[in-house]
Scaffold this motif. Structure first.
Motif, short mmCIF file in Angstrom:
data_model
loop_
_atom_site.label_atom_id
_atom_site.label_comp_id
_atom_site.label_asym_id
_atom_site.label_seq_id
_atom_site.Cartn_x
_atom_site.Cartn_y
_atom_site.Cartn_z
N GLN A 67 0.83 -1.20 0.00
CA GLN A 67 0.00 0.00 0.00
C GLN A 67 0.86 1.25 0.00
OE1 GLN A 67 -3.06 0.25 2.95
NE2 GLN A 67 -3.93 -1.74 2.45
N ALA A 68 1.94 1.23 0.79
CA ALA A 68 2.84 2.39 0.84
C ALA A 68 3.47 2.65 -0.53
CB ALA A 68 3.93 2.17 1.88
N LEU A 69 3.86 1.59 -1.23
CA LEU A 69 4.46 1.76 -2.55
C LEU A 69 3.47 2.34 -3.55
CD1 LEU A 69 6.56 -1.53 -2.82
CD2 LEU A 69 7.43 0.80 -2.58
N LEU A 70 2.22 1.84 -3.51
CA LEU A 70 1.21 2.36 -4.43
C LEU A 70 0.89 3.83 -4.16
CD1 LEU A 70 -1.33 -0.62 -4.61
CD2 LEU A 70 0.20 0.18 -6.43
N ARG A 71 0.97 4.23 -2.89
CA ARG A 71 0.61 5.61 -2.55
C ARG A 71 1.78 6.59 -2.67
NH1 ARG A 71 -3.17 4.99 2.91
NH2 ARG A 71 -4.67 3.48 2.04
N THR A 72 3.01 6.07 -2.78
CA THR A 72 4.18 6.94 -2.75
C THR A 72 4.18 8.01 -3.84
OG1 THR A 72 5.60 5.36 -1.60
CG2 THR A 72 6.70 6.99 -2.99
N PRO A 73 3.90 7.68 -5.12
CA PRO A 73 3.96 8.75 -6.14
C PRO A 73 3.08 9.94 -5.82
CG PRO A 73 3.86 6.59 -7.19
CD PRO A 73 3.61 6.35 -5.73
N LEU A 74 1.88 9.69 -5.32
CA LEU A 74 0.99 10.80 -4.97
C LEU A 74 1.43 11.47 -3.67
CD1 LEU A 74 -1.55 12.10 -6.23
CD2 LEU A 74 -2.90 10.77 -4.61
N SER A 75 1.98 10.68 -2.74
CA SER A 75 2.35 11.22 -1.43
C SER A 75 3.44 12.29 -1.54
CB SER A 75 2.82 10.09 -0.51
OG SER A 75 4.14 9.68 -0.82
N VAL A 76 4.28 12.20 -2.58
CA VAL A 76 5.35 13.20 -2.74
C VAL A 76 4.76 14.60 -2.85
CG1 VAL A 76 7.28 13.94 -4.19
CG2 VAL A 76 6.85 11.51 -3.85
N PHE A 77 3.58 14.71 -3.44
CA PHE A 77 2.98 16.02 -3.72
C PHE A 77 1.77 16.31 -2.84
CE2 PHE A 77 4.72 14.18 -7.67
CZ PHE A 77 5.84 14.98 -7.75
N LEU A 78 1.57 15.49 -1.82
CA LEU A 78 0.44 15.69 -0.90
C LEU A 78 0.93 16.48 0.31
CD1 LEU A 78 -2.46 15.20 -0.04
CD2 LEU A 78 -1.76 12.96 0.84
N PRO A 79 0.59 17.76 0.42
CA PRO A 79 1.14 18.58 1.49
C PRO A 79 0.56 18.23 2.85
CG PRO A 79 -0.42 19.84 0.19
CD PRO A 79 -0.28 18.52 -0.49
N ASP A 80 1.37 18.44 3.87
CA ASP A 80 0.89 18.31 5.24
C ASP A 80 -0.12 19.43 5.50
OD1 ASP A 80 0.56 18.52 8.06
OD2 ASP A 80 2.49 17.54 8.37
N PRO A 81 -1.33 19.10 5.97
CA PRO A 81 -2.35 20.14 6.17
C PRO A 81 -1.93 21.22 7.16
CG PRO A 81 -3.32 17.94 6.35
CD PRO A 81 -1.84 17.76 6.33
N SER A 82 -0.98 20.89 8.08
CA SER A 82 -0.58 21.85 9.11
C SER A 82 0.52 22.80 8.64
CB SER A 82 -0.10 21.11 10.36
OG SER A 82 1.07 20.35 10.08
N LEU A 83 1.10 22.56 7.45
CA LEU A 83 2.20 23.40 6.96
C LEU A 83 1.69 24.39 5.92
CD1 LEU A 83 5.04 20.75 6.55
CD2 LEU A 83 4.70 22.37 8.44
N PRO A 84 2.33 25.55 5.82
CA PRO A 84 1.90 26.53 4.80
C PRO A 84 2.18 26.02 3.40
CG PRO A 84 3.93 27.25 5.90
CD PRO A 84 3.43 26.06 6.66
N MET A 85 1.14 25.98 2.59
CA MET A 85 1.25 25.41 1.25
C MET A 85 2.19 26.22 0.37
SD MET A 85 -1.78 24.89 -1.54
CE MET A 85 -2.05 26.67 -1.54
N TRP A 86 2.18 27.54 0.51
CA TRP A 86 2.99 28.37 -0.39
C TRP A 86 4.47 28.16 -0.16
CZ3 TRP A 86 0.33 29.64 -4.28
CH2 TRP A 86 -1.03 29.91 -4.15
N GLY A 87 4.85 27.82 1.08
CA GLY A 87 6.24 27.51 1.34
C GLY A 87 6.67 26.25 0.60
N LEU A 88 5.79 25.24 0.57
CA LEU A 88 6.09 24.01 -0.17
C LEU A 88 6.21 24.28 -1.67
CD1 LEU A 88 3.69 21.46 1.59
CD2 LEU A 88 6.15 21.73 1.93
#
Length: 220
Positions: A67-88
């Motif tokens: 499951q982790a491998l299947l989700r990894t490509p999308l996870s790279v670009f999934l921002p942490d909700p608690s962090l400022p998106m513009w900084g990312l």
């Protein structure tokens, strides 16, 4: 400090030349990554789609590997909700953009994915080892959503510096990551170091791998 500026003068010179020659066509991965971060940020804060974003891109240390491998490509670009998106997005624009215009889109994406996988592997080791083993962290520090481009950004910075023989830049990035982990041990800091360690190891073997691939190619 002068050495550091001199090292990056060559990098930024190449970036300017390639952007001048091709414009935004030189940045397909960077632009797609920024659009993906924006879209995923909106979707994960929408009531009807937040669950789907979590199921498709949410990576946790206690997930089964497949499951982790299947989700990894999308996870790279999934921002942490608690962090400022513009900084990312700023990190991605600068570092992904430099990498893509200097080492190419394939290597940029490959390094980003490998660094993210290295971080995921470290989180699993740390959860298995526990806080009493080297590099182990308490479970409550590990059972959090492990997503975002930060490990990829750090690894790409190191990889580009290695390709340009910018030793002072590599040393500065690695030292900053070590100071972060020593001063405030946390999962993100250790994952950054894991990604950097993997890229350093792969870079030392890259010439041999390229030679082997060249011999294997038809007519090589």
């Amino acid at each position: 400090m002068n050495r550091l500026f001199a090292e990056w003068a060559a990098v930024l010179g190449d970036v300017r030349r390639r952007l001048r020659a091709r414009g935004l066509r030189a940045l397909p991965v960077t632009l797609t990554a920024c659009a993906g971060i924006l879209a995923l940020q909106l979707l994960q804060h929408s009531r009807g789609t937040s669950g789907w974003v979590e199921r498709l891109g949410g990576v946790y240390a206690d997930l089964p590997w497949w499951q982790a491998l299947l989700r990894t490509p999308l996870s790279v670009f999934l921002p942490d909700p608690s962090l400022p998106m513009w900084g990312l997005i700023l990190q991605v624009v600068v570092v992904f953009g430099i990498a893509e215009t200097t080492v190419g889109p394939r290597r940029t994406l490959g390094v980003a994915l490998l660094a993210t996988l290295a971080g995921t592997g470290f989180a699993r080791y740390s959860l298995w080892a526990g806080p009493h083993w080297p590099f182990g962290l308490p479970a409550h520090d590990l059972l959090v959503r492990d997503t975002g481009p930060s490990a990829a950004v750090v690894a790409l910075g190191v990889y580009v510096a290695l390709r340009y023989r910018a030793g002072w830049t590599v040393a500065t990035i690695v030292l900053a990551m070590v100071v972060e982990v020593v001063s405030l041990p946390n999962l993100a800091g250790y994952e950054h170091l894991a990604g950097v360690a993997l890229i350093l190891a792969l870079f030392t073997h890259e010439p041999a791998l390229l030679r082997r691939r060249g011999r294997a190619a038809p007519g090589g």
